[in-house]
Design a protein around this motif. Sequence first.
Motif, PDB file in Angstrom:
ATOM      1  N   THR A 220      14.286  22.664  29.913  1.00  0.00           N
ATOM      2  CA  THR A 220      14.179  22.848  28.468  1.00  0.00           C
ATOM      3  C   THR A 220      15.447  23.547  27.976  1.00  0.00           C
ATOM      4  N   PHE A 221      15.396  24.142  26.786  1.00  0.00           N
ATOM      5  CA  PHE A 221      16.610  24.742  26.205  1.00  0.00           C
ATOM      6  C   PHE A 221      16.280  26.115  25.627  1.00  0.00           C
ATOM      7  N   LEU A 222      17.231  27.038  25.768  1.00  0.00           N
ATOM      8  CA  LEU A 222      17.024  28.393  25.297  1.00  0.00           C
ATOM      9  C   LEU A 222      16.872  28.466  23.783  1.00  0.00           C
ATOM     10  N   ASN A 223      17.456  27.470  23.065  1.00  0.00           N
ATOM     11  CA  ASN A 223      17.362  27.502  21.603  1.00  0.00           C
ATOM     12  C   ASN A 223      16.105  26.813  21.088  1.00  0.00           C
ATOM     13  N   LYS A 224      15.242  26.396  21.982  1.00  0.00           N
ATOM     14  CA  LYS A 224      13.960  25.844  21.560  1.00  0.00           C
ATOM     15  C   LYS A 224      12.972  26.978  21.335  1.00  0.00           C
ATOM     16  N   THR A 225      12.058  26.740  20.406  1.00  0.00           N
ATOM     17  CA  THR A 225      11.015  27.739  20.170  1.00  0.00           C
ATOM     18  C   THR A 225       9.973  27.647  21.277  1.00  0.00           C
TER      19      THR A 225
END
Length: 278
Positions: A220-225
């Motif tokens: 996933t991505f760190l900037n995802k909620t």
Amino acid sequence: GNCLFIAFCVQKMAAQQQSGLDDLGTIGEGDDDKKFNNFVCLFVGNHTDEAFGGYMPPGFRGRLSKVAALETLIDAIAERLHVPVANLELAKDGQSLEKSKTSSENGIPDLGPSARKRGEAIELVFGLLQGTELGRAKQDREDELAEQERRRKALEDAERKRKEDELRCQQEKLAQEQRIREEQERTEREEKQREVNEANSCIIYAKSLGVDDQATPVRTFLNKTTQEAVMDIKRELGIREGSVMLLLNGVPMEGGATLGDQGVQRTGTELVFFCEGG
């Protein structure tokens, strides 16, 4: 009245121009040659004038009934030249002739048998009112004007089409340039997004609460909620129903906050999830 004729002093021109005269044939009824006069009727003007378009003969010849009014000759000439009868006049020796009378009634002696045998003819002249156009010359002029108008219209149409084609090409060029710019902008956005995604890419390890199974790695991505990360976890683990709550270090994570803001690292972070209603 305005007499159109000038003295025609060289009547013997008829003999010199016989080959160029138009033959009107026989004018008047009857078969007896004695009842006809041969005639030569020359044009008093310049028959080669450009205004006549090459259709004016130097004169006419033929046979005219002795009892026929001269207007029958005028009718024949007018018909041949395609001009109004009223625009024609006959004369002899510089004197206008009365159309309603015969040649003899106009003081012109009829030809006798000997004169006819010698091929002699009554010599007349005719003239046209100034500005009279011969029918065929007028038709040629009108055809030329029509052709000029057709060419003008064709040029206008060609010029209009050229401008329309030029405008269409300009519009197509602008549209193509706009598409190229949009494609470049889209490519740039995607590239920036890839860079952002690459910078924020992370691997979390999801483990169900109270289960000793090995944690499952989820990309996933760190900037995802948190909510977006939950969707990645459910997709990776095949969870179709129920709501999932994530816990980090035993503390429930905020649904609207990003993973990075809540302390998730790019690698090695373990998240515990609890599934309700699954």
